[in-house]
Each structure stands twice: as structure tokens, then as C-alpha cells.
Design an enzyme around this catalytic site. Sequence first.
Site, PDB file in Angstrom:
ATOM      1  N   SER A  94      23.708  36.963  31.243  1.00 26.02           N
ATOM      2  CA  SER A  94      24.410  36.624  32.487  1.00 26.02           C
ATOM      3  C   SER A  94      23.422  35.994  33.459  1.00 26.02           C
ATOM      4  O   SER A  94      22.227  36.293  33.431  1.00 26.02           O
ATOM      5  CB  SER A  94      24.964  37.907  33.094  1.00 26.02           C
ATOM      6  OG  SER A  94      25.281  37.715  34.449  1.00 26.02           O
ATOM      7  N   SER A  95      23.947  35.177  34.366  1.00 26.67           N
ATOM      8  CA  SER A  95      23.063  34.539  35.358  1.00 26.67           C
ATOM      9  C   SER A  95      22.472  35.552  36.336  1.00 26.67           C
ATOM     10  O   SER A  95      21.528  35.236  37.054  1.00 26.67           O
ATOM     11  CB  SER A  95      23.825  33.456  36.127  1.00 26.67           C
ATOM     12  OG  SER A  95      24.934  34.024  36.786  1.00 26.67           O
ATOM     13  N   CYS A  96      23.004  36.781  36.368  1.00 23.37           N
ATOM     14  CA  CYS A  96      22.469  37.762  37.314  1.00 23.37           C
ATOM     15  C   CYS A  96      21.144  38.363  36.857  1.00 23.37           C
ATOM     16  O   CYS A  96      20.576  39.196  37.552  1.00 23.37           O
ATOM     17  CB  CYS A  96      23.481  38.864  37.582  1.00 23.37           C
ATOM     18  SG  CYS A  96      23.722  39.944  36.189  1.00 23.37           S
ATOM     19  N   TYR A 123      23.255  46.322  35.549  1.00 27.42           N
ATOM     20  CA  TYR A 123      23.796  45.379  34.555  1.00 27.42           C
ATOM     21  C   TYR A 123      22.725  44.355  34.176  1.00 27.42           C
ATOM     22  O   TYR A 123      22.512  44.054  32.992  1.00 27.42           O
ATOM     23  CB  TYR A 123      25.017  44.686  35.160  1.00 27.42           C
ATOM     24  CG  TYR A 123      25.654  43.640  34.285  1.00 27.42           C
ATOM     25  CD1 TYR A 123      26.399  44.006  33.162  1.00 27.42           C
ATOM     26  CD2 TYR A 123      25.543  42.287  34.581  1.00 27.42           C
ATOM     27  CE1 TYR A 123      27.008  43.042  32.370  1.00 27.42           C
ATOM     28  CE2 TYR A 123      26.151  41.321  33.802  1.00 27.42           C
ATOM     29  CZ  TYR A 123      26.878  41.703  32.689  1.00 27.42           C
ATOM     30  OH  TYR A 123      27.476  40.745  31.903  1.00 27.42           O
ATOM     31  N   HIS A 166      36.299  39.877  38.694  1.00 23.84           N
ATOM     32  CA  HIS A 166      35.487  38.864  39.385  1.00 23.84           C
ATOM     33  C   HIS A 166      36.335  38.103  40.407  1.00 23.84           C
ATOM     34  O   HIS A 166      37.560  38.150  40.387  1.00 23.84           O
ATOM     35  CB  HIS A 166      34.898  37.886  38.368  1.00 23.84           C
ATOM     36  CG  HIS A 166      33.886  38.511  37.470  1.00 23.84           C
ATOM     37  ND1 HIS A 166      34.174  38.909  36.187  1.00 23.84           N
ATOM     38  CD2 HIS A 166      32.583  38.839  37.675  1.00 23.84           C
ATOM     39  CE1 HIS A 166      33.098  39.447  35.642  1.00 23.84           C
ATOM     40  NE2 HIS A 166      32.116  39.424  36.514  1.00 23.84           N
TER      41      HIS A 166
HETATM   42  O1  GFB Z   1      32.756  37.497  41.236  1.00 22.11           O
HETATM   43  P1  GFB Z   1      32.120  38.572  42.032  1.00 22.11           P
HETATM   44  O2  GFB Z   1      32.812  39.879  42.056  1.00 22.11           O
HETATM   45  O3  GFB Z   1      30.660  38.867  41.548  1.00 22.11           O
HETATM   46  O4  GFB Z   1      31.988  38.091  43.567  1.00 22.11           O
HETATM   47  P2  GFB Z   1      29.184  38.218  41.694  1.00 22.11           P
HETATM   48  C1  GFB Z   1      31.473  36.853  43.916  1.00 22.11           C
HETATM   49  C2  GFB Z   1      31.578  36.655  45.416  1.00 22.11           C
HETATM   50  O5  GFB Z   1      32.968  36.523  45.766  1.00 22.11           O
HETATM   51  C3  GFB Z   1      31.024  37.778  46.271  1.00 22.11           C
HETATM   52  C4  GFB Z   1      33.249  37.343  46.887  1.00 22.11           C
HETATM   53  O6  GFB Z   1      30.383  37.214  47.391  1.00 22.11           O
HETATM   54  C5  GFB Z   1      32.293  38.524  46.719  1.00 22.11           C
HETATM   55  O7  GFB Z   1      32.142  39.227  47.926  1.00 22.11           O
HETATM   56  N1  GFB Z   1      34.677  37.701  46.902  1.00 22.11           N
HETATM   57  C6  GFB Z   1      35.580  37.284  47.842  1.00 22.11           C
HETATM   58  C7  GFB Z   1      35.321  38.491  46.034  1.00 22.11           C
HETATM   59  N2  GFB Z   1      36.773  37.823  47.617  1.00 22.11           N
HETATM   60  C8  GFB Z   1      36.659  38.573  46.490  1.00 22.11           C
HETATM   61  C9  GFB Z   1      37.582  39.374  45.750  1.00 22.11           C
HETATM   62  O8  GFB Z   1      38.757  39.505  46.076  1.00 22.11           O
HETATM   63  N3  GFB Z   1      37.098  39.975  44.618  1.00 22.11           N
HETATM   64  C10 GFB Z   1      35.795  39.835  44.210  1.00 22.11           C
HETATM   65  N4  GFB Z   1      35.406  40.441  43.080  1.00 22.11           N
HETATM   66  N5  GFB Z   1      34.899  39.123  44.921  1.00 22.11           N
HETATM   67  C11 GFB Z   1      28.959  39.498  39.476  1.00 22.11           C
HETATM   68  C12 GFB Z   1      27.977  40.531  39.014  1.00 22.11           C
HETATM   69  O9  GFB Z   1      28.423  39.107  40.677  1.00 22.11           O
HETATM   70  O10 GFB Z   1      29.046  38.354  38.670  1.00 22.11           O
HETATM   71  C13 GFB Z   1      27.970  40.708  37.556  1.00 22.11           C
HETATM   72  O11 GFB Z   1      28.187  41.725  39.720  1.00 22.11           O
HETATM   73  C14 GFB Z   1      27.971  39.388  36.800  1.00 22.11           C
HETATM   74  O12 GFB Z   1      26.885  41.485  37.201  1.00 22.11           O
HETATM   75  C15 GFB Z   1      29.056  38.508  37.301  1.00 22.11           C
HETATM   76  O13 GFB Z   1      26.728  38.771  36.907  1.00 22.11           O
HETATM   77  C16 GFB Z   1      29.064  37.145  36.637  1.00 22.11           C
HETATM   78  O14 GFB Z   1      29.156  36.781  41.302  1.00 22.11           O
HETATM   79  O15 GFB Z   1      28.596  38.520  43.019  1.00 22.11           O
END
Ligand code: GFB
Length: 300
Positions: A94-96, A123, A166
Amino acid sequence: MVGSAIHRKLLGLGYTNFITRNSSELDLRIQETVNEFFETERPDYVFLAAAKVGGIWANQSFPADFIYQNIVVQCNVIHSAYATGVKKLLFLGSSCIYPKLAPQPMKEEYLLTGLLEQTNEPYAIAKIAGIKMCDAYRAQYGCNFISVMPTNLYGPNDNYDLQNAHVLPTLIRKFHEAKQNGDPAVTVWGTGTPKREFLHADDLADACCFLMENYNQEGLVNIGTGEDVTITELALLIKEVVGYEGDLIYDASKPDGTPRKLMDVSKLTNLGWKYSIELKEGLKQVYADYLNPSSLIPHP
Ligand code: GFB
């Protein structure tokens, strides 16, 4: 989502001799079960797409599950692949895995050059262990095990949970339900300013098959588009695709996560691969799938 996309791609390429199991048929967390499976089935090529995944909230809420399940699954599969003489294994990370404040775009060599993003450190540590395990088995035992690092993914068979998924699938659901209910606004977590790169699972599958056929080295290869958008830009695009007329409001009590994680995809581009599904096109496709889930190809 990723496993079924790779299966569809391989079918399209003309491959026929598959060994697939879903998680209810084979629990990859149990070492003995995994050993038995590899001993019995003796696969030649392995795509290790199985993982415990989720969005920012799930990563923060279930850190033990994320570190334990990912480490144990990849340990079991990678070791059994070595023990039974698998010809080649592709491990998906993953990119993280890159440092929170890595220079952008992020090159493969930035791995382990700084501190990780707090929200997904368990993770990320598991995925880094997977990369290092593939490299260690290559160095010590000569195994042809490769690692690929996809950016944020979306596509058919995604998880649309409002809390744990996500951002992209969650916002599709939120905008769709707000449209249906006539709600005046949709809530976007955080500030909307973080930037993310999104790749369709079918493009990822295409890249994985390309690398399975063409790449045989240690280290890792980034898979992405090389382009990113802010979360607000993503939300506005989804709003347009869904046809929602209301407003966006921001919930600052929710985490932003890493400010930006744009992949440097020059290594993959130089090998001869490029993505083909533009974000807006991909969003239209997945929204159509969301509206008509029966059109989905079942998970293998
Ligand atoms: O996709 P996401 O949950 O994960 O959130 P990451 C990306 C961004 O979208 C964050 C915002 O800044 C969230 O605050 N966001 C806005 C939301 N509205 C929403 C919503 O309704 N739901 C969610 N989920 N986010 C994950 C990692 O990081 O990405 C994993 O935690 C993995 O480990 C994955 O790498 C690909 O992009 O921040």
C-alpha cells in the site's frame, strides 16, 4: 475487490488453470491450514491480495486487527510459497508504507526514510514487513517474490460501509443516499484539503499481471496514476456523477490523515505500463455497479 479484479484480468488474458479460495473456504490466518492448502494444491504463481483493509477510521479503531491479521496472513502465505516451491509470488502492499512527510511524488527508495502516518502505522508496519519478507526469501532462498505498492483503489466489489470503508466508496453512498432522501448537505470528514491518488481496480489488476509476467527483482514497484486530487475535488466529482444538488459540509472532528501521498510511477512507466481508466470515467462505472450490484461478476 483486488482478487476478483485480478481473476477477471487473467481470464481475459486467456489463463484458465486457477486455484482460488475465498476467506470462508480458507482462513489464511491459520498456519496449519495454509501449509496444507499449499502442500495439496501446489500453485505455481501466487497473487497475495488477501489483507485486512479499511479506511482511516477502521485503521484507527482496530489497530490490533490490522497489524496482527496482515502480518500473520502474509507470513503464512509467503513461507508456504517458499516451502512448496512456488515459482513466483506477487505481494500487494500500500502507498501508506511511505513516511507521512515524504517528498512528493514518492519514489520507491523513500521507504523507511522517516516516520509513518499515525492513523495507519500498524497496517503500514505489517505491509513493510511483507516487502522485507519477500526480499529476505529472495536473498536467502532465491525465491522470485516481488512486491507492488498500489495507491488508493476503488472498483467493483468495493466496501461501501459508512464508517469503515475508504473515502471514495463511502462518498458515493453518502451522495446517493442524500439524493434519494432529499437531504440538504453531505458530510465530508476532515478539512477536504488532503490529496489522494485513485486507481481503478481493473487498472491495478492489469499492472499486477504485467509485473507478474515482466518483473523479477527485489524491492518494490509503485502502481498508480501519478495524479491526485483534493478530497473536496473528489467529493465534487462524485456529487456531479451522482447528480446530487445539495451542499458539502465538513466534519473537522474526523482525521485528515496524511496530507498527501502521490506515487512516483516512473519505475513502472519505464517498464512500459500506464493506467487507462480516468477518475471520472471510473466513478461513472462504479456508481453504475453500485446502483445495480447484480451486474457484478461474483467474487471467485
Ligand atoms: O480513504 P480514507 O479513509 O483513508 O480517507 P486514507 C482519505 C481522506 O478522505 C481522509 C477523508 O482525509 C478522510 O478524512 N474523508 C472525507 C473520508 N470524507 C470521508 C468519509 O466519509 N469516509 C472516509 N473514509 N474518509 C487509508 C489508510 O488512508 O488508505 C489505509 O488508512 C490504506 O491504511 C488506504 O493505506 C489506501 O487514504 O487516509
